[in-house]
Structure formats: C-alpha cells, structure tokens
Design an enzyme around this catalytic site. Structure first.
Site, PDB file in Angstrom:
ATOM      1  N   ASP A   1       0.736  -1.396   0.002  1.00  0.00           N
ATOM      2  CA  ASP A   1      -0.415   0.126   0.219  1.00  0.00           C
ATOM      3  C   ASP A   1       0.809   1.136  -0.499  1.00  0.00           C
ATOM      4  O   ASP A   1       1.584   0.938   0.657  1.00  0.00           O
ATOM      5  CB  ASP A   1      -1.057  -0.136   1.330  1.00  0.00           C
ATOM      6  CG  ASP A   1      -1.785   0.773   1.390  1.00  0.00           C
ATOM      7  OD1 ASP A   1      -2.701   1.268  -0.412  1.00  0.00           O
ATOM      8  OD2 ASP A   1      -1.902   1.252   2.136  1.00  0.00           O
TER       9      ASP A   1
ATOM     10  N   GLU B   1       1.115  -0.662  -5.285  1.00  0.00           N
ATOM     11  CA  GLU B   1      -0.633   0.621  -4.873  1.00  0.00           C
ATOM     12  C   GLU B   1       0.599   2.119  -5.404  1.00  0.00           C
ATOM     13  O   GLU B   1       0.787   2.653  -4.292  1.00  0.00           O
ATOM     14  CB  GLU B   1      -0.733   0.426  -4.019  1.00  0.00           C
ATOM     15  CG  GLU B   1      -2.934   1.146  -4.029  1.00  0.00           C
ATOM     16  CD  GLU B   1      -2.564   2.348  -3.548  1.00  0.00           C
ATOM     17  OE1 GLU B   1      -3.565   2.802  -3.814  1.00  0.00           O
ATOM     18  OE2 GLU B   1      -2.181   2.566  -2.228  1.00  0.00           O
TER      19      GLU B   1
HETATM   20  C1  GLC Z   1      -4.038   3.667  -0.047  1.00  0.00           C
HETATM   21  C2  GLC Z   1      -5.031   2.720   0.058  1.00  0.00           C
HETATM   22  C3  GLC Z   1      -6.168   4.321   0.806  1.00  0.00           C
HETATM   23  C4  GLC Z   1      -6.084   4.456   2.105  1.00  0.00           C
HETATM   24  C5  GLC Z   1      -4.488   4.634   1.515  1.00  0.00           C
HETATM   25  C6  GLC Z   1      -3.865   5.091   3.113  1.00  0.00           C
HETATM   26  O1  GLC Z   1      -4.240   4.616  -1.084  1.00  0.00           O
HETATM   27  O2  GLC Z   1      -6.063   2.282  -0.815  1.00  0.00           O
HETATM   28  O3  GLC Z   1      -7.893   3.132   1.126  1.00  0.00           O
HETATM   29  O4  GLC Z   1      -6.504   5.587   2.285  1.00  0.00           O
HETATM   30  O5  GLC Z   1      -3.533   4.003   1.150  1.00  0.00           O
HETATM   31  O6  GLC Z   1      -3.184   4.537   3.510  1.00  0.00           O
END
Ligand code: GLC
Length: 654
Positions: free
Chosen positions: A284, A326
C-alpha cells in the site's frame, strides 16, 4: 554476481547465524541468497551503509529471511519451485481478479470462505481481500490504519480462519492477495504506543519532531492527501508533546524507512503473510516510502530502492510470491514501480493502472476517446515480466491524475477540463446521469477527486429511479463496455465487488460518525445476497451485468492474444468516439484480436481498410469473440452500436 566484499560478508554472516538456523536444510535458500546477495548488500549499503551498526543489521536481515524460510510450509515451497520454472505464469490471460471488503462482501472470513463458489460461478480466480487486520474501532481508514500487523481484527475472524480460507482458495486454484500497509501504522499500534510512552527506539520508527521547525520545512513542498479531513502532514501528539508525520489521516503515523530496523520489521511482516498463504502481496501507498525535505515526499529514488530490496529479499525466502504496487501517481511515475530491469532491478511484478482507469472515466464523460488515446500513447513502456492491474473502480476515489500535456494535446485546458469532469460526475450538469460526489476537495489548489460506485457513476442509479428502460440499457451497456476494455487491454482485470451486480451508491455511511466525512464509503457496499439472487432471473439488471461479465471472463480466458506480453498496438481510427487497439498472440502468428469500444451514445463507424493490414484479419470472416456473432459490416465499414464493444477475430476462440 560474484563480488569479493559482499561475498566475504556473506560468509561471515552465515558463520554468525544462530546454531538452530544453521542446522536446517536450507539448500534452496542458500542458492537464492547467493544469487541475490550482491544486490541485497549493495541496496542495504546504499540505504544504511553510513551506520555503525550496519553489519549487525545485515546479519539481522539475513536471520529474518532464513527464519521465515524455515517457517514456510512444504506446500508453499513446492509452489515456489513450480513458479520459478514457469516464471511468466501471471502474464497469462487466465487470471481475473476481484477486490473486496470481507465484512461488506460476506460478514467475516468464514462467510467469505463459504462464498468461494460465487467466485467460481463468475470465473474469478484471484481474490484481493482488503485489510483484515486489527485497526482502531472508530475511524480506521477502511482497515488501512493497522494496529497489529500479525493479528486479524476480531470483527472479521481469526488468523486460523484466514489460513483455512487460504487453503480453500488454493484447492480451487484461486490466488489470494493480501495487503501489507507498508507506509504507516495506526496510532494504536504497539510501536506508536511505546513511542508515546517515551521509548526512544520506538520514536525512531516514525518521523517525530520536538517542534514545528522541521515539519514546517517539509510542509513547504508536501501536498495534502486528505485536505478536507486531515489537512497538513503532521499531527501534534499531546502525550509526547511532539509532532508526528501523518501524511494520510492524523491517526496514521508514517514509518521511517531511514531506520533499517523499520525495513527489517516490515520485511518480516511481508514474509509472515507470504507464509500464511498469500500468493500476492499488495504493498500500500508505496510512492510515499521515503521522505525528503524540499520534495513532495513521493516517488523518491530511495522509495524505489526500498522496493527493490524488499523484492530481492522476498525472492530468497518466498520467490513464488508477487508484489502489487499501489502507487496512484503521475503516469510517467507509475511504470517505475515495476523496477528498472526485470532481473537486476525488479520492484513489483504488478502495478495498478490508475492512468487507464481515470482515462476510461474521461471517455465516459466526454463520450470520446481523445484523451484516452493520447494518455495511453504517452504511457511509458513497461518492463517485460511485469503486468498491469486494470480496473474500473476500486474502494478509493477516482483521481484525475492525467498528464497536463496530454490533456492539452487532446484539445482541452487542464484545469477547466478537470473541473468539468468532477462536475459531470457529481451532478452539476442536467444531461449527466452520473451520481457521484466530490472527494478530497482542496480549496487551496482547486483539486478534487470523485467518489461513487461504478453503477451510479455510469447512470444506473438515476436510470432505475426514472424507470426509463432505454436509460437502464445504456447504463448496463456502458458498464459492460468498461469491463470489456479492462479485460482485453493486457494485464490482470480486477473487478470490484458489487460491480458485477450493478450495485449503486450506499448512502448509509452518512449515519456513521466514523465514516460520514469520507465519501469513499458510498462505494464500499454491503452485498445484499437476496438481491444478488436476481442474477438468476432473466432480464434483470443483475442478470444482464453478471452474465455479461461471466461470459466476458470465460471468453477472455480462451484468447491467448489477451495475455500480457506487451503485445498491444493502439490504432488511430480518425473517429474520436472509438478506442481501438490490436492484440496479437505472442505465441502464434496471424492470431490477432481487434478490440473496438464506442463511447458515444450514437452508433459509430470505422473504415477497416484505413487501419492498415490489421494483422491479416479477414474482414469477411470476422466474428465478435464475445457474442459469437458477425459484426454489422457494410463493405469495409464496421458499425459499432452505442456503448458497445467488439473483440474481433477471424479465428475461432480456442
Ligand atoms: C491506499 C489505500 C487507501 C488508503 C491509503 C492510506 O491508497 O488504497 O484506501 O486511504 O492507502 O493507507
């Protein structure tokens, strides 16, 4: 690579390993460690070489890799070896994913395990189970504020439930994807608690400052991620009397990767989840891993080095496990998260194709593919042995992160075009059927993003309300069109739970104080399984969407040209309403599929002879692989009905 300094260090480390580690059969581990050690040592040295305890940290790193290798089950080790032999396995067209919240989808992990038949019914064979770990009881950023990286939230189940779900999925050849939230912890995590209690070693896990001097310097160049709910990037913590870096929400404390202990802890956690049976780990917010004054603190070179190091280490212990990056960042930055080289500088095998996602929504609003074509053409080539995660919707908002130069090339002014898109999706125009809401509105910069479920953004909610059959049909067609493109583009299509049933916005979140200020909750549904039964009743919206997707998935799996070997060519059709590309079978000549999607509300035509040789496709023999029908053709003119797509080939699907 053999290099004396790293090799002699490796020998020394192996001598220093704990006796119980040395006694084990670690043959595979040692060959992989030998192969990757030069890279691991160089990266670790680059990041932490200045420290006096560098060598001790290196020993600790190897200990972690070895001890997780020892804990890895024989079945998972066999899987590692099988995937090493067939290292391109994940580029196949056979994979189709779905992302879901366990509670919204099925209540808890046992509920989820009882629903695996549903995945098989649809053809899903990769399931991304979004965060299930312990997190704060109130606002917890949908689980992305983790309080314990090794313990499942009691509302969702237990670690044992997760292991049995992993086993159940593996039996059915369904991949399991789990999150590791590498950038931050919740303020309830033990490290944060101990930091609060004054423990220096734990304060060193985070970016903690006595006063505003350094935070103010950072703030000069750092953008805000949640400007409405969490303005600024630092939070004052009363109990410490200090400032903590909190880039996301004020209860999410950013981890400090300039501390090697943090890196080693997080690697241990990644490997822990690999050992629980995760086939793929979603990392993430990876763009944020390195913070530097006078930068945006995103996409820093060191963030890439950290990912390379994580990959190199994971390959030693659990080489069959893939990483998803991500990184929802600018198009030119995203591809960098695959790494610079597929072998010697690998990062993540898979990355979210946020660019494609946002461009698809642009095409929906403008009813043309001008920016979509332009944006995809400007997307840098990605590495071989890497693949996209293509999606239409996910649990987050839609950010309009296209390149300004591309917007201009498409003939728009960047600011006013972005404003138009937000307005179009959030109900400012009478002729827009979309029912979205703004998210992350930043009054200082004028930026805004969009929340809303796929069905509601595609007009289904308003069409159902008005009861207009033509509007309902348009929306169903549009939902299928968008999916047809993520299924044929190249990469793993990732459906978002509920979209397969045309689930509209859920406005209930407003009544929950911990969610009310975050409009992303409107598209994080609780599946109504009774309503879902309507997928079996002919003519319902649920049936049309579900069966359309089911068929699309089944057909996709039979089309080798849809595997991802960088085998896509965008075609310039001269018709701005069409998005058109050719996919070619990487293993066989003259096996091509022409993909055409029409974003307009009127039929559009395409003169095939003007597109060049079309990989030798015989027009007269052409069939749409999805419907099995011959398309409407007048001489060499193809007619594409409104919001429809074709997957055209003169070969029968295999
Ligand atoms: C990523 C997740 C999102 C979250 C962010 C902070 O972007 O997809 O939902 O708010 O990380 O953890």
């Amino acid at each position: 690579m053999y290099e004396q300094i790293s090799h002699s260090l490796l020998n020394q480390i192996l001598d220093e390993l704990k006796p119980e580690t040395r006694k084990r059969d670690l043959r595979h581990f040692y060959t992989r460690l030998g192969a990757n050690f030069y890279a691991i040592h160089s990266l670790f040295h680059h990041l932490y070489g200045e420290r006096d305890d560098f060598e001790q940290q290196m020993v600790r790193l190897v200990e972690v890799m070895a001890s997780q290798y020892i804990k890895r089950s024989a079945a998972l080790k066999d899987m590692d070896s099988a995937r090493e032999k067939d290292h391109n396995w994940f580029l196949s067209q056979k994979w189709v994913g779905m992302a879901l919240y366990t509670d919204g989808f099925a209540g808890d992990l046992n509920g989820l395990a009882s629903k695996v038949g549903y995945f098989q019914e649809l053809g899903i064979n990769m399931v991304h189970v979004m965060p299930i770990l312990k997190c704060p009881k109130g606002a917890g950023d949908g689980g992305y504020a983790v309080s314990d990286f090794r313990d499942v939230d009691e509302r969702i189940g237990t670690l044992e439930d997760l292991r049995s779900l992993a086993g159940e999925l593996r039996k059915r050849d369904i991949l399991l994807t789990l999150d590791v939230v590498v950038n931050h912890t919740s303020d309830e995590h033990e490290w944060a608690q101990r930091a609060r209690a004054g423990e220096q070693t734990c304060q060193d896990y985070y970016y903690i400052f006595d006063n505003r001097d350094v935070p103010d310097m950072f703030e000069e160049t750092m953008p805000e991620i949640f400007p409405e709910t969490a303005p600024g990037n630092f939070t004052y913590d009363e109990s410490m009397g200090k400032w903590v870096m909190t880039v996301f929400n004020n209860y999410q404390w950013d981890l400090n990767y300039s501390n090697p202990t943090v890196f080693i802890e997080m690697l241990d956690i990644i490997l822990f989840w690999a050992n629980q049976g995760a086939d793929i780990v979603r990392l993430d917010a990876v763009a944020f891993l390195w913070k530097k004054i006078a930068t945006t603190c995103q996409n820093e070179r060191e963030a890439h080095l950290i990912l390379q190091l994580m990959k190199d280490c994971c390959q030693v212990t659990a080489p069959g496990v893939l990483f998803i990056a991500e990184a929802i960042v600018a198009p030119v930055e995203i591809t960098k998260y695959f790494g610079e080289d597929a072998v010697i500088a690998k990062e993540c095998e898979i990355a979210y194709n946020a660019t494609f996602m946002a461009l698809l929504w642009d095409a929906v609003a403008t009813k043309n593919a001008k920016l979509l074509n332009q944006g995809i053409r400007s997307l840098p080539d990605k590495l071989n042995r890497a693949t996209w995660l293509n999606y239409v919707r996910c649990h987050d908002d839609i950010g309009l992160g296209f390149d300004d130069a591309d917007i201009e090339q498409a003939g728009y002014d960047p600011n006013s075009h972005r404003r138009f898109l937000v307005d179009w999706f959030t109900g400012a125009y009478d002729d827009s059927p979309a029912r979205g809401q703004p998210f992350g509105v930043n009054d200082k910069t004028g930026d805004a993003r969009i929340s809303g479920s796929l069905a509601s953004l595609a007009g289904l909610e308003s069409a159902l309300e008005s009861g207009d059959p033509a509007a309902i049909q348009r929306s169903v067609d549009l939902i299928l069109l968008l999916h047809s493109l993520i299924m044929s583009f190249g990469g793993i299509p990732l459906l978002y739970y509920g979209d397969e049933l045309g689930t509209v916005n859920d406005y209930d979140y407003i009544n929950d104080i911990s969610k009310a200020d975050d409009s992303r909750w409107m598209h994080r549904p609780r599946i109504d399984w009774q309503l879902a039964e309507r997928r079996h009743r002919h003519g319902t919206v649920q049936q049309q969407i579900f069966d359309g997707l089911r068929k699309m998935i089944a057909v996709r799996k039979t089309i080798p040209a849809f595997a991802d070997y960088n085998n896509r060519e965008l075609l310039d059709t001269g018709n701005p309403h069409l998005f058109t590309f050719m996919r070619s079978n990487p293993f066989m000549d003259n096996d091509n599929v022409l993909v055409v999607g029409n974003f307009d509300s009127s039929p559009q035509s395409l003169t095939l002879s003007e597109l060049g040789p079309l990989g030798g496709i015989e027009y007269s023999q052409m069939k749409d692989l999805y419907s099995g029908e011959s398309p409407r053709l007048f001489k060499d003119q193809l007619v594409i009905p409104p919001y429809r797509f074709y997957w055209l080939s003169d070969q029968a699907a295999s």
